[in-house]
Write an enzyme that holds these catalytic residues in place. Structure first.
Site, mmCIF file in Angstrom:
data_model
loop_
_atom_site.group_PDB
_atom_site.id
_atom_site.type_symbol
_atom_site.label_atom_id
_atom_site.label_comp_id
_atom_site.label_asym_id
_atom_site.label_seq_id
_atom_site.Cartn_x
_atom_site.Cartn_y
_atom_site.Cartn_z
ATOM 1 N N ASP A 2 0.836 -1.208 0.000
ATOM 2 C CA ASP A 2 0.000 0.000 0.000
ATOM 3 C C ASP A 2 0.873 1.261 0.000
ATOM 4 O OD1 ASP A 2 -2.236 1.678 0.067
ATOM 5 O OD2 ASP A 2 -2.502 1.502 2.244
ATOM 6 N N ASN A 32 2.895 10.886 3.433
ATOM 7 C CA ASN A 32 1.539 10.723 2.921
ATOM 8 C C ASN A 32 1.146 11.966 2.137
ATOM 9 O OD1 ASN A 32 -1.447 10.035 2.946
ATOM 10 N ND2 ASN A 32 -0.607 8.313 4.088
#
Lengths: 202, 595
Positions: free
Chosen positions: B330, B430
């Site tokens: 991921d 992120n």
């Protein structure tokens, strides 16, 4: 509060061995998952209506954010938050559901919802110290006993034993103008323009 | 699909009158070039109006650098709250118990434009040392519909300006144009479809009368895309899928018999950048799906986990650079690409910089898509021994293997069903944006220093259901997660400094000539020295910082603004790694600071 123990777990419970109590819970869960059980007819057909005695439980299901992991339909499923068990496929009895909601599930993300769990209220025969690192998280919203019973009754009446989610169930749950239920419509229920909403300018 | 007549035809005179009234006669003080209509010329030349902040990432190159220097190394100690404003948008919906704030305010001529998580747009008059709400546009987002398929929170990262319109997205898939003066919706268009698991959280990028939209939903089996809408005709000009269709270039990197590409993920939920010199949009692409079961989708899985360069006029793919082929972790590459020119041995080097969820920072030649340098910016990487110095691919990558295992002992797989991995699936880095100081040639990364535990679920085609998670497993959080602000010297490709923080950086960074601003989810907004990263100033907002700081001027005075309200993925899925943050309450507040 504990559900009906097997003879071996009863012996374990008598000596209040915390780690064995956890083993019992896990065993219970595994048994619940493994056992096959025929679908209960009322699970699929009974919809919450205005006079439905389980409406209060449905409100708790939303308010306590059960749907945050188990989803509105109760099927749960894997994802970023781990794998919430399917309440549709659960084998838990009313008493076991009440216990699980009250005390959570040690070693998992299922939180406890009763005030004082693992303190004044012993859960699975354990207090906070005995549960140690297996202590489940505390829910964002704590519930009264009456609410926990109500949500258990709602799960029994509308979710446990039901098959795949249906449009009627979804509309009964949300009773709003949201399009959240549209994907459950069968072809016959879809309006003619249902496919024109995407990728087109107005 | 409402279309309100009249609002788009307000005369320029009426607009000027409205502005004059709203600014209390301040119009005369406005610089001549800062007209109230945003056009391509202004978007290309934002350095000519440093008091404004017109792009989501400050400029087309995504520098998030302001040349304003009233607030500087010497004066920052006197920085105080000038005013605050409570916003809304924390209502529950879908699987979410509340919304959060991840947006970057846009500032133009003393007015701020901000969004809340459900996509309401607020225009705020910041003149006179206080904030006053001019209007709020509530798009009435279908919360249960969209919130049920938003993997990572009720988020909206902000607006863009074009002409006399404010351009915004909603979680339920719309692109909305709002009249800047009246707050009335001028038009709206459906771009993404939550019935397919698609939602929109990013701010639009405006290029040449087009709004560029990215999509989220790689955890729900979408096939990702980037789409361009003509802002005059409101028609779609192009839509480029990030997963090639059958027979298209790259389709041979999906070697399964499950038709995995059709639900292969590759979302695009962070606003990209634009290079006007080559008319190229550079946009990051997210993870393949199912996230953790890469044996379901043998092959490199293009263009997931890639930086993608598109011809802005046609949407055609010019080049790609993939960071984590056949990703089993991921490790999205949705992050913004920062466009930087540095002197090289044979003339200026035109770089695209990207800090990845996989823990590595990359510099790519943005004219060719070739790897220049890469290095880990986190302290702990366990999935690979490092990058190949020539190709930049992980050393263990084997082009002949359909399923990559990298360092197999820690990599999630069908034979390693439970494993601990660093970085964890949040990164790395992120969505919170980096910032680049062009004077110091320093690039600042908001770092999540993490490991987590992955449980793999073996996927089969029958498990793929509309609007249900398609992740092939999931993470849990037995490890504490911290963070840092890490500076990289772009001329050397080496780490120049690191300021460690007790919590992950969930907000992103602003750079000014001699300062770096950032925040913590525990509430602090801080200013660091741009060179030493020493903390020079700090203020605790009492909420959770989950959004990037920005700066602007009004009436000649410099302000620092930041949205505060912890939401997003963190406090639902990852809070166990930062138990102290459980006490942070949902909130929705704009803080504005000045000397």
């Amino acid at each position: 509060m504990p559900g009906p123990p097997t003879s071996s777990t009863r012996d374990v419970m008598m000596i209040f061995n915390a780690s064995s109590a956890i083993a019992r819970i896990l065993l219970m869960s595994v048994v619940a998952l493994i056992l096959s059980m025929p679908a209960v007819a009322f699970g699929q057909s009974a919809q919450a209506t205005a006079s439905d005695p389980t409406n209060a439980g449905k409100a708790v299901f939303s308010k306590a954010n059960c749907m945050g992991c188990h989803k509105w339909h109760g099927n749960g499923g894997g994802g970023y938050g781990g794998d919430a068990l399917s309440l549709r496929k659960t084998q838990l009895t009313r008493e076991q559901i009440i216990e699980t909601v009250s005390c959570g599930r040690p070693t998992t993300g299922m939180p406890f919802f009763v005030r004082g769990a693992y303190d004044e209220v012993k859960c699975y025969g354990m207090n906070r110290a005995e549960a140690g690192s297996h202590m489940p998280p505390e829910a964002g919203t704590l519930l009264r006993q009456k609410d926990i019973e109500a949500v258990a009754d709602y799960v029994l009446a509308h979710i446990k034993g039901a098959g795949e989610p249906t449009y009627a169930e979804c509309v009964a749950f949300f009773s709003s103008t949201s399009r959240v239920c549209d994907i459950y419509k069968t072809q016959a229920q879809k309006p003619d323009d249902a496919t024109t909403s995407t990728g087109k300018s107005q | 699909m409402e279309r309100l007549s009249g609002h788009a035809t307000i005369t320029r005179r009426a607009r000027l009158l409205a502005i004059a009234a709203a600014t209390g006669g301040m119009l005369a003080a406005l610089p001549a070039f800062a007209a109230d209509e945003v056009n391509q010329e202004r978007l290309l030349n934002v350095d000519k109006e440093p008091g404004n902040w017109l792009h989501h990432h400050q400029n087309y190159s995504a520098h998030r650098f302001s040349s304003l220097k009233e607030i500087n190394r010497d004066t920052v100690k006197n920085l105080k709250v000038a005013w605050t404003m409570h916003l809304g948008g924390i209502e529950p919906g879908g699987i979410w118990s509340h919304g959060g704030l991840e947006g970057t305010p846009i500032a133009e001529n003393g007015f701020l434009y901000v969004t809340d998580g459900w996509g309401s747009v607020y225009k705020i008059d910041a003149h006179g040392g206080r904030g006053q709400l001019v209007w709020k546009m509530d798009p009435k987002t279908d919360r249960d519909w969209a919130g049920a398929v938003a993997c990572c929170g009720v988020d909206n990262r902000g607006v863009a300006l074009w002409g006399n319109l404010v351009i915004s997205h909603t979680l339920d898939g719309r692109l909305i144009a709002t009249n800047k003066e009246t707050g009335q919706v001028a038009w709206q268009r459906t771009v993404a479809d939550p019935d397919k698991g698609e939602v929109i959280t990013g701010a639009p990028l405006i290029v040449k009368n087009m709004a560029i939209t990215g999509v989220a939903g790689a955890e729900y089996g979408i096939r990702g895309w980037i789409a361009a809408t003509d802002l005059t005709t409101q028609k779609e000009l192009w839509r480029t899928h990030t997963i090639p269709g059958k027979g298209e270039a790259g389709s041979d990197t999906w070697k399964d018999s499950n038709n995995a590409a059709a639900s292969g993920g590759g979302s695009t939920w962070v606003t990209g950048s634009y290079d006007p010199a080559t008319d190229t949009i550079i946009w990051g692409v997210g993870n393949p799906g199912p996230d953790w079961d890469n044996e379901y989708r043998p092959g490199d899985n293009l263009y997931t986990d890639s930086s993608l360069a598109l011809d802005a006029t046609t949407g055609k793919i010019k080049w790609h650079y993939q960071h984590t082929p056949n990703d089993p972790y991921d490790y999205d590459s949705v992050a913004e690409n920062v466009l930087v020119d540095i002197p090289g041995p044979s003339g200026p080097r035109k770089l695209a910089l990207e800090a990845d969820r996989n823990g590595f920072a990359y510099a790519i030649d943005r004219t060719t898509g070739k790897f220049i340098w890469g290095l880990p910016f986190v302290k702990k990487v366990t999935w690979t021994k490092g990058l190949d110095p020539e190709s930049g691919k992980p050393i263990e990558y084997d082009a002949n293997k359909p399923v990559q295992t990298y360092i197999a002992s820690v990599t999630p797989s069908r034979t390693n069903l439970e494993t601990d991995i660093c970085p964890g699936n949040m990164g790395g880095k992120n969505w919170p944006p980096t910032a680049y100081n062009p004077d110091l040639k320093l690039w600042y990364i908001p770092v999540i220093e993490s490991c987590n535990r992955i449980k793999v679920e073996v996927m089969t085609p029958d498990k793929l259901k509309p609007r249900e998670f398609w992740t092939g497993g999931g993470p849990s959080q037995p490890f504490k997660i911290t963070g840092s602000v890490t500076a990289i010297d772009v001329t050397t490709g080496k780490i120049a400094g690191k300021m460690e923080t007790p919590f992950p950086n969930l907000g992103g960074i602003l750079a000014t000539p001699d300062l770096v601003f950032s925040g913590q989810p525990s509430g602090e907004v801080m200013a660091l020295d741009a060179k030493s990263l020493q903390k020079l100033w700090e203020f605790n907002t009492g909420g959770g910082v989950n959004a990037p700081p920005m700066t602007f001027t009004v009436d000649g005075k410099q302000y620092l603004a930041i949205l505060v309200g912890l939401g997003g993925a963190w406090d639902k899925w990852f809070i166990d790694s930062t138990p102290e943050l459980k006490k942070i309450q949902p909130g929705s507040m704009l803080y504005v600071f000045a000397l």
